[in-house]
Design a protein around this motif. Structure first.
Motif, short mmCIF file in Angstrom:
data_model
loop_
_atom_site.label_atom_id
_atom_site.label_comp_id
_atom_site.label_asym_id
_atom_site.label_seq_id
_atom_site.Cartn_x
_atom_site.Cartn_y
_atom_site.Cartn_z
N SER A 1 -10.28 -4.66 -0.51
CA SER A 1 -9.56 -5.93 -0.66
C SER A 1 -9.86 -6.88 0.49
O SER A 1 -9.73 -8.11 0.33
N GLY B 1 -4.25 -0.78 5.59
CA GLY B 1 -4.34 0.30 4.62
C GLY B 1 -4.04 1.65 5.23
O GLY B 1 -3.37 2.49 4.61
N SER C 1 -3.47 -3.72 -3.72
CA SER C 1 -4.74 -4.27 -3.26
C SER C 1 -4.76 -5.79 -3.39
O SER C 1 -5.28 -6.50 -2.52
N ILE D 1 0.83 -1.21 0.00
CA ILE D 1 0.00 0.00 0.00
C ILE D 1 0.87 1.25 0.00
O ILE D 1 0.59 2.23 -0.70
N ALA E 1 -8.77 1.12 -0.96
CA ALA E 1 -8.36 -0.10 -1.66
C ALA E 1 -8.12 -1.23 -0.68
O ALA E 1 -8.49 -2.39 -0.94
N SER E 2 -7.53 -0.93 0.46
CA SER E 2 -7.28 -1.96 1.47
C SER E 2 -8.59 -2.49 2.04
O SER E 2 -8.77 -3.70 2.23
#
Length: 378
Positions: free
Chosen positions: A359, A308, A265, A34, A355-356
């Protein structure tokens, strides 16, 4: 103290932190993904913004000018004083007739071919690096950056220009490619030192690009009819092309950063899936002692969010550090962050955390829907 407060107010975050600390190497690698993605997005955005601002700063002077040359129907390929007076009568902005011719210059460092430019107040278009140009400039020369380097000369020293010794008044900064005078390879003298009574072109220096466009239109309307006695050039089309190029560059840089975050991700997704598989029995025990599916989902999403968050924070800090270096190089001020640069940094942080979180959705759902009996049996 901090851990106990976190445990009381945010029990799932505290438990998520403990779980991540148990597999530090894996967590660090996930955060690194990340971090790299945020750096790619934010630092590339900062670079693009600084490059655009640097070029725009140097381009503003050019874009605020109108270049006038003899037209195809002009009686002479050069201007004279009458042409200069004609243009002065039709504009309210300063008018600079330019005469230039080839020459040679020599100094302590050697000899070089150069272009001699006769004009008043060159500082309207160029920047002085060393020395100064007097308001009533009548003697001495102003030397472009490349010529000064070749001759190894500084203000106060003398050079030989076309066989005559001349005192160097000032040395100019290295100019950008957008500067239409291209002064680096030139030597400037005042009009009082020149024997030339003809001018290759005339520059009208307006207050802004918009004023320059209006001035160009007025000159063309007043000085030309069906025949073109004056070629009048503004830089409106050049500005439009520049804006299009900058838009394309920003999109390209944004795309590179987006791909980096996508890769990061996938890394988070892999880490969370591996964690779910390895902790299958643990999750089964938690379900057996009363943890609901929603609790497991919140726990797993908390772990992804923490990865993240910290990865994005590290990425932003590193990006700002890189931004200081980039700004110092392009804008001569480490803290000259533009609005676009700050926007890209904020987007990098936002995309990194989101994005984290995204995911972690599938691994969290998979863990929350695992049957306790099957998890304990495995």
């Amino acid at each position: 103290m901090l851990d106990s407060t976190l445990s009381r107010r945010f029990p799932f975050l505290a438990l998520a932190k403990q779980n991540l600390m148990r597999a530090r190497a894996r967590s660090v690698l996930a955060m690194a993904g990340i971090t790299i993605g945020v750096i790619a997005l934010a630092s590339l955005g900062i670079f693009g913004a600084a490059y655009e601002q640097s070029y725009r700063n140097s381009f503003d002077t050019t874009a605020s000018s109108v270049l006038v040359t003899p037209g195809e129907d002009a009686p002479s390929p050069h201007f004279d004083r009458e042409n200069v007076k004609t243009i002065e009568r039709n504009v309210d902005s300063p008018v600079y007739p330019i005469a230039q011719y080839g020459g040679s210059a020599s100094g302590l460092g050697g000899e070089t071919s150069t272009t001699v430019v006769s004009m008043q107040r060159p500082t309207a278009f160029v920047t002085v690096s060393e020395g100064q140009i007097p308001e009533e400039w009548r003697s001495g020369v102003v030397v472009g950056a490349s010529v000064a380097e070749t001759l190894d000369t500084r203000p106060g020293e003398t050079i030989v220009l076309n066989g005559e010794r001349r005192r160097v008044r000032a040395v100019l900064d290295e100019a950008s490619r957008s500067n239409f005078l291209q002064p680096d390879e030139k030597v400037f003298i005042s009009p009082s030192q020149s024997t030339r009574s003809q001018y290759q072109f005339i520059i009208v220096n307006a207050d802004s690009p918009t004023a320059a466009f209006e001035t160009a239109e007025a000159l063309d309307e007043n000085l030309n009819g069906r025949r073109t006695f004056y070629d009048i050039v503004d830089f409106e089309s050049a500005i439009e092309r520049f804006n299009q190029q900058m838009s394309t560059l920003q999109t390209f840089l944004f795309g590179i950063g987006g791909v980096s975050l996508l890769v990061a991700s996938v890394s988070i997704l892999n880490v969370m899936l591996m964690s779910t598989i390895e902790r299958k029995e643990e999750i089964g025990v938690m379900r057996a002692v009363g943890y609901r599916r929603l609790d497991i989902l919140r726990l797993m999403l908390s772990e992804a969010a923490l990865l993240g968050l910290f990865g994005a924070i590290f990425g932003v800090v590193i990006s700002i550090g890189l931004g200081l270096v980039i700004n110092a190089e392009f804008l001569s001020d480490p803290f000259a962050f533009t609005v676009d640069a700050i926007t890209f940094t904020a987007l990098g942080f936002l995309f990194g955390t989101v994005a984290s979180f995204i995911s972690g959705l599938y691994p969290a759902w998979k863990a929350a829907n695992a049957r306790p009996v099957e998890s304990l049996r495995d």
